[in-house]
Design a protein around this motif. Structure first.
Motif, mmCIF file in Angstrom:
data_model
loop_
_atom_site.group_PDB
_atom_site.id
_atom_site.type_symbol
_atom_site.label_atom_id
_atom_site.label_comp_id
_atom_site.label_asym_id
_atom_site.label_seq_id
_atom_site.Cartn_x
_atom_site.Cartn_y
_atom_site.Cartn_z
ATOM 1 N N HIS A 17 0.808 -1.218 0.000
ATOM 2 C CA HIS A 17 0.000 0.000 0.000
ATOM 3 C C HIS A 17 0.840 1.267 0.000
ATOM 4 C CE1 HIS A 17 -3.616 -2.323 0.397
ATOM 5 N NE2 HIS A 17 -3.091 -2.979 1.410
ATOM 6 N N SER A 18 2.120 1.156 0.408
ATOM 7 C CA SER A 18 2.939 2.360 0.447
ATOM 8 C C SER A 18 3.198 2.903 -0.953
ATOM 9 C CB SER A 18 4.270 2.075 1.153
ATOM 10 O OG SER A 18 4.968 1.038 0.494
ATOM 11 N N GLN A 146 1.066 9.538 5.323
ATOM 12 C CA GLN A 146 1.166 8.403 4.408
ATOM 13 C C GLN A 146 0.961 7.087 5.148
ATOM 14 O OE1 GLN A 146 1.559 8.551 0.961
ATOM 15 N NE2 GLN A 146 1.037 6.389 1.157
ATOM 16 N N ASP A 147 1.553 6.980 6.336
ATOM 17 C CA ASP A 147 1.386 5.759 7.134
ATOM 18 C C ASP A 147 -0.068 5.566 7.554
ATOM 19 O OD1 ASP A 147 4.046 5.186 6.880
ATOM 20 O OD2 ASP A 147 4.623 5.963 8.855
ATOM 21 N N PHE A 148 -0.722 6.659 7.938
ATOM 22 C CA PHE A 148 -2.125 6.551 8.323
ATOM 23 C C PHE A 148 -3.001 6.174 7.128
ATOM 24 C CE2 PHE A 148 -1.266 8.374 12.453
ATOM 25 C CZ PHE A 148 -2.293 7.867 13.235
ATOM 26 N N ILE A 154 -5.953 -0.617 4.917
ATOM 27 C CA ILE A 154 -5.990 -1.970 5.486
ATOM 28 C C ILE A 154 -7.250 -2.171 6.327
ATOM 29 C CG2 ILE A 154 -4.849 -3.543 7.102
ATOM 30 C CD1 ILE A 154 -2.182 -2.344 6.150
ATOM 31 N N GLN A 155 -7.609 -1.162 7.134
ATOM 32 C CA GLN A 155 -8.812 -1.260 7.948
ATOM 33 C C GLN A 155 -10.064 -1.377 7.080
ATOM 34 O OE1 GLN A 155 -9.184 -1.752 11.063
ATOM 35 N NE2 GLN A 155 -7.091 -1.452 11.774
ATOM 36 N N GLN A 159 -12.700 -4.588 7.248
ATOM 37 C CA GLN A 159 -14.083 -4.424 7.695
ATOM 38 C C GLN A 159 -15.102 -4.603 6.571
ATOM 39 O OE1 GLN A 159 -14.377 -0.684 9.754
ATOM 40 N NE2 GLN A 159 -12.610 -1.097 11.051
ATOM 41 N N THR A 160 -14.611 -4.687 5.337
ATOM 42 C CA THR A 160 -15.520 -4.831 4.200
ATOM 43 C C THR A 160 -14.958 -5.872 3.246
ATOM 44 O OG1 THR A 160 -14.415 -3.210 2.782
ATOM 45 C CG2 THR A 160 -16.002 -2.359 4.367
ATOM 46 N N LYS A 161 -15.584 -5.952 2.098
ATOM 47 C CA LYS A 161 -15.097 -6.843 1.043
ATOM 48 C C LYS A 161 -14.286 -6.060 0.018
ATOM 49 C CE LYS A 161 -18.889 -10.143 1.487
ATOM 50 N NZ LYS A 161 -20.019 -10.825 0.794
ATOM 51 N N PHE A 162 -13.588 -5.012 0.495
ATOM 52 C CA PHE A 162 -12.760 -4.225 -0.406
ATOM 53 C C PHE A 162 -11.588 -5.038 -0.915
ATOM 54 C CE2 PHE A 162 -14.172 0.133 1.139
ATOM 55 C CZ PHE A 162 -14.631 0.507 -0.109
ATOM 56 N N SER A 163 -11.251 -4.840 -2.164
ATOM 57 C CA SER A 163 -9.991 -5.289 -2.732
ATOM 58 C C SER A 163 -9.266 -4.049 -3.230
ATOM 59 C CB SER A 163 -10.208 -6.263 -3.894
ATOM 60 O OG SER A 163 -10.760 -7.476 -3.435
#
Length: 290
Positions: A17-18, A146-148, A154-155, A159-163
């Motif tokens: 994700h970075s 950026q870290d947040f 990720i959160q 908590q969802t079906k996100f990709s």
């Protein structure tokens, strides 16, 4: 003695994700003087509704939004938002490049909406912390934000079906270059600066110059001058407009600068170019009559 050791297991095909970069965070509250127009971005926007209610218009279709809704608008999707006057819409929006988010098993990957009413406190904690960092700008605030962002993504996926999918950097660069070129083609008669091109693409002016030059072999400002000179050739050969009028019409700061730029590209002055063209046209006309 008791000791526990937990080893991190790197998942295969894990999204890093970075590589997704936070461009901006902004807050907005709808007012009677605010009229949002349909527009697109070449990056993803995440709208988290924290007050009021309204509608999102996405490619001419309307979708209702309420407090706790998260709207994800992926790149190049036309959208705008409207508010109910009785309940002014209020939200926090993040602009994120190199990242697309979509719901699993959903065929429409242009956008998605998730209801986070039960997790508002968690999301607001991350967003408010990022907002505070950007507003006060303490040392290292860019890295903190950026870290947040990485934690927030990720959160969302937990908590969802996100990709999530990263957008290849070369594809994004090509899109930015095409956007700059199209903008210059449509606005070359206006005053255009590198600062303005950086503003519309949401990257630094140095990055605009670097990727545009790499993509087309010419800098944006040189391309602008070339585009203006192309139009000036047409005016020189089809009209009797003065050089000062042509220079002003095409966005040159002065007729002398126009002449200098023209000579640099064509090897002759605008006056010489016009005279030569008229002579050639007259010779062709005489030849045809003979």
């Amino acid at each position: 003695m008791s000791c526990n050791r937990y080893t991190l297991i790197q998942e295969k095909n894990r999204v890093i994700h970075s590589d997704a970069r936070l461009l901006y965070l902004s807050t907005a509250k709808y007012g009677g003087d605010w009229h949002s127009l349909p527009h697109t971005h070449d990056f993803t926007e995440l709208f988290f509704v924290i007050g009021g209610s309204g509608q999102f218009s996405i490619e001419n279709e309307l979708y209702p939004v309420h407090v706790g809704d998260l709207f994800v608008i992926n790149p190049n999707v036309e959208h705008t938002e409207t508010s109910l006057n009785a309940q002014p819409l209020e939200y926090i929006v993040l602009g994120v490049e190199n990242l697309q988010l979509f719901l699993q098993n959903e065929q429409d990957d242009r956008f998605c909406v998730v209801h986070f009413q039960n997790h508002m406190e968690d999301l607001l904690f991350y967003l408010r912390t990022m907002q505070r960092e950007i507003e006060t700008k303490p040392a290292g605030y860019e890295m903190v934000c950026q870290d947040f962002l990485d934690i927030l993504v990720i959160q969302l996926m937990r908590q969802t079906k996100f990709s999530a999918a990263l957008i290849p950097l070369n594809r994004r660069s090509s899109h930015i270059c095409a956007l700059v070129r199209r903008y210059i083609d449509n606005h070359y008669k206006e005053e255009i600066t590198l600062e303005h091109l950086a503003q519309i693409t949401h990257v630094s002016k140095y990055h605009v110059v670097h990727i545009f030059s790499k993509e087309y072999g010419i800098s944006p400002i040189s391309y602008l001058a070339m585009r203006r000179i192309e139009e000036s050739r047409q005016l020189l050969t089809t009209t009797d407009f003065s050089l000062s009028y042509i220079a002003h019409t095409l966005g040159f700061s002065s007729s002398s600068y126009f002449s200098q730029a023209f000579r640099k590209l064509e090897g002759v002055s605008p006056t010489e170019y016009r005279r030569t063209h008229k002579q050639q046209k007259a010779e062709q006309s005489s030849a045809s009559k003979a």
